[in-house]
Scaffold this motif. Sequence first.
Motif, PDB file in Angstrom:
ATOM      1  N   UNK A  20       0.833  -1.208   0.000  1.00  0.00           N
ATOM      2  CA  UNK A  20       0.000   0.000   0.000  1.00  0.00           C
ATOM      3  C   UNK A  20       0.867   1.256   0.000  1.00  0.00           C
ATOM      4  N   UNK A  21       1.987   1.222   0.702  1.00  0.00           N
ATOM      5  CA  UNK A  21       2.902   2.371   0.702  1.00  0.00           C
ATOM      6  C   UNK A  21       3.421   2.641  -0.714  1.00  0.00           C
ATOM      7  N   UNK A  22       3.752   1.570  -1.430  1.00  0.00           N
ATOM      8  CA  UNK A  22       4.202   1.726  -2.817  1.00  0.00           C
ATOM      9  C   UNK A  22       3.087   2.309  -3.671  1.00  0.00           C
ATOM     10  N   UNK A  54      -9.507   2.154  -1.927  1.00  0.00           N
ATOM     11  CA  UNK A  54     -10.581   1.160  -1.773  1.00  0.00           C
ATOM     12  C   UNK A  54     -10.332  -0.047  -2.673  1.00  0.00           C
ATOM     13  N   UNK A  55      -9.982   0.202  -3.930  1.00  0.00           N
ATOM     14  CA  UNK A  55      -9.726  -0.894  -4.867  1.00  0.00           C
ATOM     15  C   UNK A  55      -8.547  -1.736  -4.389  1.00  0.00           C
ATOM     16  N   UNK A  56      -7.503  -1.086  -3.878  1.00  0.00           N
ATOM     17  CA  UNK A  56      -6.332  -1.823  -3.402  1.00  0.00           C
ATOM     18  C   UNK A  56      -6.713  -2.799  -2.295  1.00  0.00           C
ATOM     19  N   UNK A  57      -7.411  -2.306  -1.265  1.00  0.00           N
ATOM     20  CA  UNK A  57      -7.733  -3.165  -0.127  1.00  0.00           C
ATOM     21  C   UNK A  57      -8.773  -4.226  -0.484  1.00  0.00           C
ATOM     22  N   UNK A  58      -9.699  -3.897  -1.388  1.00  0.00           N
ATOM     23  CA  UNK A  58     -10.659  -4.907  -1.834  1.00  0.00           C
ATOM     24  C   UNK A  58      -9.940  -6.049  -2.545  1.00  0.00           C
ATOM     25  N   UNK A  59      -9.056  -5.701  -3.466  1.00  0.00           N
ATOM     26  CA  UNK A  59      -8.344  -6.735  -4.224  1.00  0.00           C
ATOM     27  C   UNK A  59      -7.405  -7.537  -3.326  1.00  0.00           C
ATOM     28  N   UNK A  60      -6.715  -6.840  -2.418  1.00  0.00           N
ATOM     29  CA  UNK A  60      -5.789  -7.544  -1.529  1.00  0.00           C
ATOM     30  C   UNK A  60      -6.544  -8.515  -0.627  1.00  0.00           C
ATOM     31  N   UNK A  61      -7.702  -8.087  -0.132  1.00  0.00           N
ATOM     32  CA  UNK A  61      -8.501  -8.946   0.743  1.00  0.00           C
ATOM     33  C   UNK A  61      -9.114 -10.106  -0.028  1.00  0.00           C
ATOM     34  N   UNK A  62      -9.655  -9.813  -1.203  1.00  0.00           N
ATOM     35  CA  UNK A  62     -10.303 -10.854  -1.999  1.00  0.00           C
ATOM     36  C   UNK A  62      -9.303 -11.911  -2.464  1.00  0.00           C
ATOM     37  N   UNK A  63      -8.027 -11.520  -2.621  1.00  0.00           N
ATOM     38  CA  UNK A  63      -7.011 -12.475  -3.071  1.00  0.00           C
ATOM     39  C   UNK A  63      -6.829 -13.597  -2.056  1.00  0.00           C
ATOM     40  N   UNK A  64      -7.089 -13.316  -0.779  1.00  0.00           N
ATOM     41  CA  UNK A  64      -6.900 -14.317   0.268  1.00  0.00           C
ATOM     42  C   UNK A  64      -8.124 -15.194   0.462  1.00  0.00           C
ATOM     43  N   UNK A 104      -3.986   0.360  -8.313  1.00  0.00           N
ATOM     44  CA  UNK A 104      -4.416  -0.339  -7.105  1.00  0.00           C
ATOM     45  C   UNK A 104      -4.526  -1.836  -7.321  1.00  0.00           C
ATOM     46  N   UNK A 105      -5.065  -2.228  -8.469  1.00  0.00           N
ATOM     47  CA  UNK A 105      -5.212  -3.654  -8.775  1.00  0.00           C
ATOM     48  C   UNK A 105      -3.845  -4.313  -8.957  1.00  0.00           C
ATOM     49  N   UNK A 106      -2.961  -3.679  -9.714  1.00  0.00           N
ATOM     50  CA  UNK A 106      -1.635  -4.255  -9.976  1.00  0.00           C
ATOM     51  C   UNK A 106      -0.837  -4.417  -8.691  1.00  0.00           C
ATOM     52  N   UNK A 107      -0.808  -3.375  -7.861  1.00  0.00           N
ATOM     53  CA  UNK A 107       0.010  -3.411  -6.654  1.00  0.00           C
ATOM     54  C   UNK A 107      -0.552  -4.341  -5.585  1.00  0.00           C
ATOM     55  N   UNK A 108      -1.839  -4.642  -5.638  1.00  0.00           N
ATOM     56  CA  UNK A 108      -2.427  -5.512  -4.623  1.00  0.00           C
ATOM     57  C   UNK A 108      -2.421  -6.983  -5.031  1.00  0.00           C
ATOM     58  N   UNK A 109      -2.574  -7.257  -6.323  1.00  0.00           N
ATOM     59  CA  UNK A 109      -2.705  -8.637  -6.783  1.00  0.00           C
ATOM     60  C   UNK A 109      -1.399  -9.255  -7.266  1.00  0.00           C
ATOM     61  N   UNK A 110      -0.345  -8.468  -7.382  1.00  0.00           N
ATOM     62  CA  UNK A 110       0.939  -9.034  -7.834  1.00  0.00           C
ATOM     63  C   UNK A 110       1.407 -10.109  -6.855  1.00  0.00           C
ATOM     64  N   UNK A 111       1.700 -11.294  -7.378  1.00  0.00           N
ATOM     65  CA  UNK A 111       2.111 -12.413  -6.528  1.00  0.00           C
ATOM     66  C   UNK A 111       3.582 -12.737  -6.745  1.00  0.00           C
ATOM     67  N   UNK A 112       3.989 -13.920  -6.273  1.00  0.00           N
ATOM     68  CA  UNK A 112       5.397 -14.305  -6.356  1.00  0.00           C
ATOM     69  C   UNK A 112       5.867 -14.509  -7.793  1.00  0.00           C
ATOM     70  N   UNK A 113       4.939 -14.683  -8.715  1.00  0.00           N
ATOM     71  CA  UNK A 113       5.320 -14.848 -10.113  1.00  0.00           C
ATOM     72  C   UNK A 113       5.686 -13.521 -10.770  1.00  0.00           C
ATOM     73  N   UNK A 114       5.376 -12.412 -10.108  1.00  0.00           N
ATOM     74  CA  UNK A 114       5.691 -11.073 -10.628  1.00  0.00           C
ATOM     75  C   UNK A 114       6.918 -10.554  -9.890  1.00  0.00           C
ATOM     76  N   UNK A 115       7.993 -10.327 -10.606  1.00  0.00           N
ATOM     77  CA  UNK A 115       9.222  -9.849  -9.967  1.00  0.00           C
ATOM     78  C   UNK A 115       9.089  -8.380  -9.590  1.00  0.00           C
ATOM     79  N   UNK A 116      10.001  -7.948  -8.706  1.00  0.00           N
ATOM     80  CA  UNK A 116       9.993  -6.537  -8.308  1.00  0.00           C
ATOM     81  C   UNK A 116      10.289  -5.628  -9.503  1.00  0.00           C
ATOM     82  N   UNK A 117      11.147  -6.083 -10.393  1.00  0.00           N
ATOM     83  CA  UNK A 117      11.473  -5.286 -11.576  1.00  0.00           C
ATOM     84  C   UNK A 117      10.242  -5.095 -12.457  1.00  0.00           C
ATOM     85  N   UNK A 118       9.462  -6.155 -12.619  1.00  0.00           N
ATOM     86  CA  UNK A 118       8.234  -6.046 -13.418  1.00  0.00           C
ATOM     87  C   UNK A 118       7.229  -5.120 -12.747  1.00  0.00           C
ATOM     88  N   UNK A 119       7.112  -5.228 -11.434  1.00  0.00           N
ATOM     89  CA  UNK A 119       6.171  -4.380 -10.703  1.00  0.00           C
ATOM     90  C   UNK A 119       6.585  -2.909 -10.780  1.00  0.00           C
TER      91      UNK A 119
END
Length: 218
Positions: A20-22, A54-64, A104-119
């Motif tokens: 979220x800080x990012x 709102x979109x960030x926290x919704x996506x982050x929560x829904x991912x779990x 918001x969607x990209x930063x919340x749903x990025x998983x281990x398959x997405x590298x920091x460089x890609x993000x």
Amino acid sequence: MELFEVPLYDDDFIKMIGRYAINLFVVTILVRVVYYKRSRSKDYLFTFYMLSTVVFFICFTMKKLELELGMAMGLFAIFGVLRYRTDTMPIREMSYLFTVIGLGVINSLANLKVSWLELITANAVLTALPAWLESLPLLRQESQEEVLYEKMELVHPDRYDELLADLEQRTGLSIARIEIGKIDLVRDCVTITIFYHPHQQSVQDVNGVNVSRRGRRL
């Protein structure tokens, strides 16, 4: 420790705060530095920040959550029924709105398959591209106001410079161009549309001038 069978803390909390800080940092650059610097409008700043959050926290929560198909379809049905009766948002602001939602969607749903460089690259592109497009003269944002003007003797092609100088002095705006509209010979006035670039005006000019879009008599 648990409360009502829900853990009070897990390792995803630190991940959520960091992501979220990012997201907040990138959105601030996009909204405050890129958008506001050009538009000088505060009307949508609240919307951009809140919707992105709102979109960030919704996506982050829904991912779990492991949603069943029926529940997912139900959520889409609820959102489909909703209707927002608000003023029409300009196309440029709508583009920024979709951008902050995408961040918001990209930063919340990025998983281990997405590298920091890609993000980082995705965030950088979605921030740098609007800044570059805003700098192009062809795409420079242009606002307009309509006024009623009574000095008919200046409404002549040979006296265009005098007319422009008089309008700038009386409105306080740095005018890019003008268009002559309806001429009323009965009331001895003319409708003039003033075009100006908001980012070229000082804050006092933009907020201080009180010109109605329906036409104000000068």
